[in-house]
Each structure stands twice: as structure tokens, then as C-alpha cells.
Write an enzyme that holds these catalytic residues in place. Sequence first.
Site, short mmCIF file in Angstrom:
data_model
loop_
_atom_site.label_atom_id
_atom_site.label_comp_id
_atom_site.label_asym_id
_atom_site.label_seq_id
_atom_site.Cartn_x
_atom_site.Cartn_y
_atom_site.Cartn_z
N LYS A 80 46.28 110.73 26.12
CA LYS A 80 46.68 110.14 27.40
C LYS A 80 48.20 110.21 27.49
O LYS A 80 48.88 110.29 26.46
CB LYS A 80 46.23 108.67 27.44
CG LYS A 80 46.17 108.08 28.80
CD LYS A 80 44.85 108.33 29.51
CE LYS A 80 44.86 107.74 30.90
NZ LYS A 80 43.58 107.91 31.60
N GLY A 178 41.98 101.18 45.09
CA GLY A 178 42.71 102.44 44.94
C GLY A 178 41.79 103.63 45.13
O GLY A 178 40.75 103.53 45.80
N VAL A 180 39.64 105.36 43.12
CA VAL A 180 38.25 105.28 42.67
C VAL A 180 37.54 104.05 43.26
O VAL A 180 36.42 104.16 43.77
CB VAL A 180 38.14 105.23 41.13
CG1 VAL A 180 36.70 105.36 40.70
CG2 VAL A 180 38.96 106.31 40.48
P1 NAD Z 1 44.89 103.99 41.80
O1 NAD Z 1 46.32 103.85 41.44
O2 NAD Z 1 44.52 104.88 42.93
O3 NAD Z 1 44.25 102.57 42.10
C1 NAD Z 1 44.52 101.43 41.36
C2 NAD Z 1 44.64 100.28 42.35
O4 NAD Z 1 44.67 99.06 41.62
C3 NAD Z 1 45.92 100.35 43.17
O5 NAD Z 1 45.61 100.23 44.55
C4 NAD Z 1 46.73 99.15 42.66
O6 NAD Z 1 47.56 98.56 43.66
C5 NAD Z 1 45.63 98.21 42.23
N1 NAD Z 1 46.01 97.17 41.26
C6 NAD Z 1 46.81 97.28 40.18
N2 NAD Z 1 46.85 96.10 39.52
C7 NAD Z 1 46.03 95.25 40.19
C8 NAD Z 1 45.62 93.91 39.98
N3 NAD Z 1 46.07 93.16 38.97
N4 NAD Z 1 44.74 93.35 40.85
C9 NAD Z 1 44.26 94.07 41.90
N5 NAD Z 1 44.62 95.36 42.14
C10 NAD Z 1 45.48 95.94 41.29
O7 NAD Z 1 44.12 104.43 40.45
P2 NAD Z 1 42.66 105.01 40.28
O8 NAD Z 1 42.75 106.46 40.05
O9 NAD Z 1 41.77 104.47 41.36
O10 NAD Z 1 42.25 104.35 38.88
C11 NAD Z 1 41.79 103.01 38.79
C12 NAD Z 1 41.32 102.75 37.37
O11 NAD Z 1 40.27 103.65 37.05
C13 NAD Z 1 42.39 102.96 36.29
O12 NAD Z 1 42.17 102.04 35.25
C14 NAD Z 1 42.13 104.37 35.81
O13 NAD Z 1 42.60 104.60 34.50
C15 NAD Z 1 40.60 104.38 35.86
N6 NAD Z 1 40.03 105.71 35.92
C16 NAD Z 1 40.34 106.53 36.96
C17 NAD Z 1 39.79 107.81 37.00
C18 NAD Z 1 40.04 108.75 38.15
O14 NAD Z 1 39.29 109.74 38.28
N7 NAD Z 1 41.00 108.47 39.03
C19 NAD Z 1 38.94 108.23 35.97
C20 NAD Z 1 38.61 107.35 34.93
C21 NAD Z 1 39.18 106.08 34.93
#
Ligand code: NAD
Length: 351
Positions: A80, A178, A180
Site C-alpha cells: 500500500k 464517498g 464506494v
Molecule cells: P473516498 O475518499 O471516495 O470516500 C471516503 C469518504 O469518507 C469521503 O467522502 C470522506 O469525506 C469520508 N470520511 C472520512 N472520514 C470520515 C468519518 N470519520 N466519518 C464519515 N465520513 C468520513 O474513498 P473510497 O474509495 O470510497 O474508499 C472508502 C473506503 O473503502 C476506504 O477505507 C478505502 O480504503 C476502502 N476501499 C476502497 C476501495 C475502492 O475500490 N475505492 C477498495 C477497497 C477498499
Amino acid sequence: MLEITEIPVEGYECVKKAVDRERGLHAYIAVHSTVLGPALGGMRLWPYASEEEALTDVLRLAMGMTYKAACAGLDLGGGKSVILARPEEKSEDLFEAMGEFVDSFGGRYITAEDVNTNPNSIEVVSRKTEHVTGLKDRSGNPSPYTAHGCYLGLKATLGEVFGSEDIQGKTFAIEGAGSVGSIFAKMLVKEGGRIITADIRQESAEKLAQETGGTVVSPDEIRFVDCDVYCPSALGGSLNDQTIPKLQCKAVVGCANNQLLEARHGEMLRDRGILYAPDYVVNAGGLINVYNEYHTTYDEARALAMMEKIYENLKAIYRIAKEDNVSTATAADRFGDWRLEQARAAQAQTS
Ligand code: NAD
């Protein structure tokens, strides 16, 4: 100039820090294991409060990727990267410098998008390294596939808890509206689920609520609302000593990585009678998708067929947890360890 320093960390194959003051890069890459293949894992950009916080995050995330790939049956290792920056500091210079940093691993680390990065960021990174996935003209944004995998994991979990996989009429608390989280929530609404959501970006939560007919609560409240399933879809560590005693859900199924603050919190959930779908098992859909891009010519139908395994794996993990009388988190670790040990034994035989 890009300055790269190696940091020895026990249990990790390679951890490096990079600083490039002119181009605004301050980042870590951790390769936990390449036993099963090159270490693939996303690139997170976050305004960490300290170096220590960033290093802890990248180490935990990299180890999670090893188990994610192992459980999903992929020939990939775990790695990562994290960039210490505020989202408004993103620039082409920064991502080009990051591309050079990724390239310094010579293919042992392959990157993809994560929190605060997207296919555009990856496109810029790819100017400096070929070790990238999730490019726009190939498999693209992994988020819809991660959400699809979570949906399959949710079905397996609902069946286990409620004796029916029906989403209709159930309430889901989506923490993080966000990439996902939003897609996942919309999938649930299509089948009659009710959404409660929260995001530190209030406008994101409001937009999602509007699109899903859901309601918004504050980020402080979302973990404790009355719901059937709590869906952590923001950052990690939301399942901890402070939150677990106050959860009101029957199950936890979400897209976020590293949902348990510490491994023992898996036991705490079990003691409370809350079924926890281990994060790295349910959120493997995006990884399975980019794996298909990396290993062969991308074929969506094949990638989707591979994702069906998430459902089967979760059922197997729930069975192991019952038979071994352990938490589902421990059962998932055993499931992953079993595959890693097999690979190590096979490598020892050939060397
Ligand atoms: P993203 O940045 O698009 O969305 C994350 C959202 O969480 C943002 O809108 C942010 O403002 C919000 N946030 C942050 N801290 C917060 C809190 N304390 N309370 C409420 N909201 C909060 O990211 P993403 O790509 O949607 O990823 C979200 C999670 O899923 C992460 O942990 C990421 O590692 C995991 N993930 C994502 C993928 C992918 O394909 N994008 C794959 C596997 C895991």
C-alpha cells in the site's frame, strides 16, 4: 529531487519513505509480502497528523492487502502507499514524483486508486511507471466493483443473521458517502433498503441522502443509530473500545479497510452477538477487478465471475468461526494464513 529512504520494519519485506520538497511529495510505500505475487494496493492521500500516524496506516493497510489477495485466491502480495497531503495540494508534479517512487520498487509494488485519489491521479502516475492498475482505458475505477463485492458479502451475511438474504425493509448505516459508499448505498436502495448516512463532508452526505431518499446524521452519530447493518465505508478503526459497546446493529458489512482498530475487537463484536464480515474479504471486489487488468487483457465478465467467490468465502469463514469457536476476524486470518503457508511450502520445495 526525490529522496528515498528504506525503513526496516519487522514482518515487512520492504518499507520506504520518499520526500521531494520541490514537487510537494511526502509519502510511504510498504510491501508486506510478495509470497503470492507482486504487492498490489492502492495509493491513499490523507492529511495525516504525524509521520507516525501515516506509517502505522500504511503498515496496517499493506498487511490487510496480503490477506485480501490470499483470501480472494489471487496471485498477488500485499502492499500500500500513503501520501501525506491535503486533497487541495494534489498536483501533477506530486503524482509524477509518486510515479517515480512506485517505480523504484521495480514491479514488487503495483499501485491503484484509494481514498482521495482517482483514475486521473493514476493516469499521471503512469507517466513515470508501468506498475499501475485502474487506468481509464483498461479496468478503470475499481469502486463500483468493490461495492458489488460488498453487496455479495452483505447477502451472505444477511442470510446468516436473518435466515433470509432480503434487503427489502432493512436499514443500513453508511459511514462515508464517498466513491464506494455511495455506489453501495444506491445498490441497497434499488432492492428496498433504507439508508442513513454521514460524511465529514456534509455536502456528500446530503447528496447521497437526496439520491437514495435516505436521512443524514452527524459523523459522531452514524455508528450508534438504530439499524440492521452498520456499513463502515470511510477510514479504518471505527470498531473499537468506545464504539462497539454502543453499536445498535446486528451485523457489520462495509467497504472500508482496517475497520477493527485492533484484532481483539473482532472478539468484542462476537461477544456482543454482532456478526462482523471481515473487511478484507468483503471489499476485495476492486482488487479482483484490477487483478484481471494486470494479469491478462481485461474482461469484465470474467472479473465479475471471480467476485462471486466473495460470497462463498464469507460463508466458509462463518462456518470456520462456528466450528473453531472463534471470531469471524480470526477465522478470516486462518483462511488467509492457510493459503500463504501453502505458497511458502511450495516455494521451499522448489528452492
Ligand atoms: P473516498 O475518499 O471516495 O470516500 C471516503 C469518504 O469518507 C469521503 O467522502 C470522506 O469525506 C469520508 N470520511 C472520512 N472520514 C470520515 C468519518 N470519520 N466519518 C464519515 N465520513 C468520513 O474513498 P473510497 O474509495 O470510497 O474508499 C472508502 C473506503 O473503502 C476506504 O477505507 C478505502 O480504503 C476502502 N476501499 C476502497 C476501495 C475502492 O475500490 N475505492 C477498495 C477497497 C477498499
